[in-house]
Structure formats: C-alpha cells, structure tokens
Write a protein that holds these residues in place. Structure first.
Motif, PDB file in Angstrom:
ATOM      1  N   ASP A 176       0.825  -1.203   0.000  1.00 40.14           N
ATOM      2  CA  ASP A 176       0.000   0.000   0.000  1.00 40.14           C
ATOM      3  C   ASP A 176       0.864   1.260   0.000  1.00 40.14           C
ATOM      4  N   ALA A 177       1.948   1.230   0.782  1.00 39.26           N
ATOM      5  CA  ALA A 177       2.838   2.390   0.833  1.00 39.26           C
ATOM      6  C   ALA A 177       3.505   2.621  -0.519  1.00 39.26           C
ATOM      7  N   VAL A 178       3.932   1.541  -1.169  1.00 35.47           N
ATOM      8  CA  VAL A 178       4.548   1.652  -2.490  1.00 35.47           C
ATOM      9  C   VAL A 178       3.537   2.180  -3.508  1.00 35.47           C
ATOM     10  N   MET A 179       2.306   1.690  -3.442  1.00 33.63           N
ATOM     11  CA  MET A 179       1.255   2.168  -4.348  1.00 33.63           C
ATOM     12  C   MET A 179       0.986   3.653  -4.142  1.00 33.63           C
ATOM     13  N   ASP A 180       0.920   4.082  -2.881  1.00 27.03           N
ATOM     14  CA  ASP A 180       0.694   5.498  -2.584  1.00 27.03           C
ATOM     15  C   ASP A 180       1.730   6.367  -3.286  1.00 27.03           C
ATOM     16  N   LEU A 181       2.996   5.980  -3.135  1.00 24.03           N
ATOM     17  CA  LEU A 181       4.080   6.760  -3.720  1.00 24.03           C
ATOM     18  C   LEU A 181       4.035   6.727  -5.242  1.00 24.03           C
ATOM     19  N   MET A 182       3.780   5.558  -5.807  1.00 26.20           N
ATOM     20  CA  MET A 182       3.758   5.435  -7.258  1.00 26.20           C
ATOM     21  C   MET A 182       2.643   6.294  -7.863  1.00 26.20           C
ATOM     22  N   LEU A 183       1.448   6.233  -7.281  1.00 22.47           N
ATOM     23  CA  LEU A 183       0.331   7.016  -7.800  1.00 22.47           C
ATOM     24  C   LEU A 183       0.570   8.511  -7.639  1.00 22.47           C
ATOM     25  N   GLU A 184       1.169   8.884  -6.515  1.00 27.01           N
ATOM     26  CA  GLU A 184       1.461  10.301  -6.278  1.00 27.01           C
ATOM     27  C   GLU A 184       2.468  10.826  -7.293  1.00 27.01           C
ATOM     28  N   LEU A 185       3.536  10.071  -7.508  1.00 24.21           N
ATOM     29  CA  LEU A 185       4.581  10.513  -8.428  1.00 24.21           C
ATOM     30  C   LEU A 185       4.101  10.511  -9.876  1.00 24.21           C
ATOM     31  N   VAL A 186       3.300   9.514 -10.245  1.00 17.93           N
ATOM     32  CA  VAL A 186       2.748   9.467 -11.602  1.00 17.93           C
ATOM     33  C   VAL A 186       1.852  10.674 -11.843  1.00 17.93           C
ATOM     34  N   SER A 187       1.036  11.010 -10.837  1.00 18.25           N
ATOM     35  CA  SER A 187       0.148  12.162 -10.965  1.00 18.25           C
ATOM     36  C   SER A 187       0.936  13.452 -11.149  1.00 18.25           C
ATOM     37  N   GLU A 188       1.987  13.614 -10.355  1.00 22.59           N
ATOM     38  CA  GLU A 188       2.792  14.828 -10.454  1.00 22.59           C
ATOM     39  C   GLU A 188       3.506  14.923 -11.800  1.00 22.59           C
ATOM     40  N   ALA A 189       3.916  13.782 -12.339  1.00 24.47           N
ATOM     41  CA  ALA A 189       4.637  13.780 -13.617  1.00 24.47           C
ATOM     42  C   ALA A 189       3.701  13.892 -14.813  1.00 24.47           C
ATOM     43  N   GLY A 190       2.401  13.692 -14.593  1.00 24.04           N
ATOM     44  CA  GLY A 190       1.448  13.723 -15.699  1.00 24.04           C
ATOM     45  C   GLY A 190       1.591  12.535 -16.628  1.00 24.04           C
ATOM     46  N   ALA A 191       2.155  11.439 -16.114  1.00 21.08           N
ATOM     47  CA  ALA A 191       2.347  10.238 -16.936  1.00 21.08           C
ATOM     48  C   ALA A 191       1.085   9.391 -16.958  1.00 21.08           C
ATOM     49  N   GLY A 192       0.917   8.626 -18.019  1.00 21.74           N
ATOM     50  CA  GLY A 192      -0.139   7.625 -18.045  1.00 21.74           C
ATOM     51  C   GLY A 192       0.359   6.370 -17.353  1.00 21.74           C
ATOM     52  N   LEU A 193      -0.534   5.667 -16.653  1.00 21.75           N
ATOM     53  CA  LEU A 193      -0.167   4.435 -15.956  1.00 21.75           C
ATOM     54  C   LEU A 193      -1.109   3.310 -16.365  1.00 21.75           C
ATOM     55  N   LEU A 194      -0.537   2.205 -16.806  1.00 24.62           N
ATOM     56  CA  LEU A 194      -1.291   0.970 -17.045  1.00 24.62           C
ATOM     57  C   LEU A 194      -0.675  -0.084 -16.138  1.00 24.62           C
ATOM     58  N   MET A 195      -1.487  -0.586 -15.195  1.00 26.89           N
ATOM     59  CA  MET A 195      -0.975  -1.506 -14.185  1.00 26.89           C
ATOM     60  C   MET A 195      -1.764  -2.809 -14.174  1.00 26.89           C
ATOM     61  N   VAL A 196      -1.034  -3.914 -14.328  1.00 23.47           N
ATOM     62  CA  VAL A 196      -1.630  -5.234 -14.192  1.00 23.47           C
ATOM     63  C   VAL A 196      -1.735  -5.572 -12.708  1.00 23.47           C
ATOM     64  N   THR A 197      -2.907  -6.031 -12.278  1.00 22.43           N
ATOM     65  CA  THR A 197      -3.073  -6.445 -10.893  1.00 22.43           C
ATOM     66  C   THR A 197      -4.152  -7.516 -10.787  1.00 22.43           C
ATOM     67  N   HIS A 198      -3.970  -8.439  -9.823  1.00 19.38           N
ATOM     68  CA  HIS A 198      -5.000  -9.424  -9.520  1.00 19.38           C
ATOM     69  C   HIS A 198      -5.901  -8.939  -8.394  1.00 19.38           C
ATOM     70  N   SER A 199      -5.543  -7.816  -7.785  1.00 21.11           N
ATOM     71  CA  SER A 199      -6.227  -7.356  -6.582  1.00 21.11           C
ATOM     72  C   SER A 199      -7.346  -6.358  -6.897  1.00 21.11           C
TER      73      SER A 199
END
Length: 219
Positions: A176-199
């Motif tokens: 969860d902590a890693v996800m928080d950081l990844m989503l925050e940084l992606v948002s700030e960078a304006g990057a698109g994110l495509l993430m595979v997950t089973h959850s």
C-alpha cells in the motif's frame, strides 16, 4: 493519447495448437490517467503489457505510444522508446546486483541521456531511499527494492509507466505504501499508468479498470 491500441491481436503456438491470447483489443490511456488491467491468470495481461512496451510484437492491429507507431518500428527504435519514453516496473524488481541504489536509480536515465541529479535526489527522498544510496540490492528488503525499481522507472520522467503486479511480492502494508508513492509521483509527472493487478482492492485505487477475458477487454 499517451497509449492507443486499436484491434490488437496476438497468438502463440503451443504444442502444435494456435492459441489466440488477444483478439481485437482496443484501449487508450491519456496523460495523467491511471488504468488497472485485471483478468484471470493466463488471460494475456502480461502479454498485452509487453506489446505496449515493444518487448513483443502484435500479430495484428496498431499500437501507438506517445505518438509513435510500434507496428513496423525497427528494434533499435523500440529500444530507444523504452529508454526515453516508457517506464517499466515488474514484480521481480530486475535491479542490477553490481550497482548500488544510487547507480540503479540513475541507470535508465543515463542510458537515455536524461540524467538529472536533482530529480534523482528528489525521487530518493520521496521514496525513502536517501539513507540507502550506497547499499546494494542484496542489502535491501523487498519493499525497498521495489521502491528503487519504481524510482528507476520514473527517473526518465516517462510519458507512460507500465507496471506488472508491482506489489505482488510485498506484504499488504508495504504494498500500500509503495502504491501510494507510485500514484502520487505518476500524478505529479502527468504520466499515463497501465498496471496489471489481480487485486480488486488495488484496482479500485486507479482511475479506471478494464478486464481481460477471452482475449477481449471489457470495462
């Protein structure tokens, strides 16, 4: 669109039998958009991600990343795309054992000719890695290694981040902590994110969810 797939198909030969993994897949991801890709094991999620990264080639259809058509792109151009435009985060971390954290973080950016020491330092701080820069991967926990992998992918300020089960090897709290950081940084960078997950729980944290079944995508 940062990522655009139109009518993408992919099949493999297995034991003399042709298996269609993807059948006319359409998908788009815009700047700053986060999309979760779900589906059963073996449904083709990782295959789809590899096609988007230019690690494999589609049998049919069209894939564009940041305006570049991957359909007939030569291998050197695809390699350049991965160095300069696409950030990749895998469940296995794929850090270089002989490099310390600082060098692993800077590795892709140096290859792209886009090394920015201030940005690397900022990423390290945000990812809680500042005190670990001289350590090697074997000296890190799984959560720390995954943070390095995410930092390495973001060091080039990618237009598109592709993540394949990025928290699959982590406990729930660390994930969860890693996800928080990844989503925050992606948002700030304006990057698109495509993430595979089973959850389903993690998928719900992204802006949109698409499900792959029978080789086709459904919202």
């Amino acid at each position: 669109m940062i990522l655009s797939l139109t009518g993408v198909g992919k099949a493999y030969e297995t034991g003399g039998t042709r298996v269609e993994v993807l059948r006319g897949v359409d998908l788009s991801v815009g700047p700053g958009e986060t999309v979760a890709l779900t589906g059963e094991s073996g449904s083709g999620k990782s295959t789809l991600l590899h096609l988007c990264a230019g690690l494999d080639r589609a049998d049919s259809g069209r894939i564009e990343v940041a305006g570049q058509d991957l359909t007939d792109a030569p291998d050197p151009r695809l390699a350049a795309l991965r160095r300069q435009t696409v950030g990749l985060v895998f469940q296995q971390f794929n850090l270089i054992p002989s490099l310390d954290v600082a060098a692993n973080l800077a590795f892709q950016a140096r290859l792209a000719g886009r090394h920015d020491p201030d940005w690397i330092a900022a990423l390290a701080s945000r990812l809680g890695l500042s005190a670990l820069m001289s350590r090697y991967p074997e000296q890190l926990s799984g959560g720390q290694q995954q943070r390095v992998a995410i930092g390495r992918a973001l060091a080039i300020r990618p237009a598109l981040l592709l993540a394949d089960e990025p928290t699959g090897n982590l406990d729930e709290a660390t994930g969860d902590a890693v996800m928080d950081l990844m989503l925050e940084l992606v948002s700030e960078a304006g990057a698109g994110l495509l993430m595979v997950t089973h959850s389903p729980r993690l998928a719900a944290r992204l802006g949109r969810r698409v499900h792959l079944a029978g080789g086709r995508l459904a919202a």
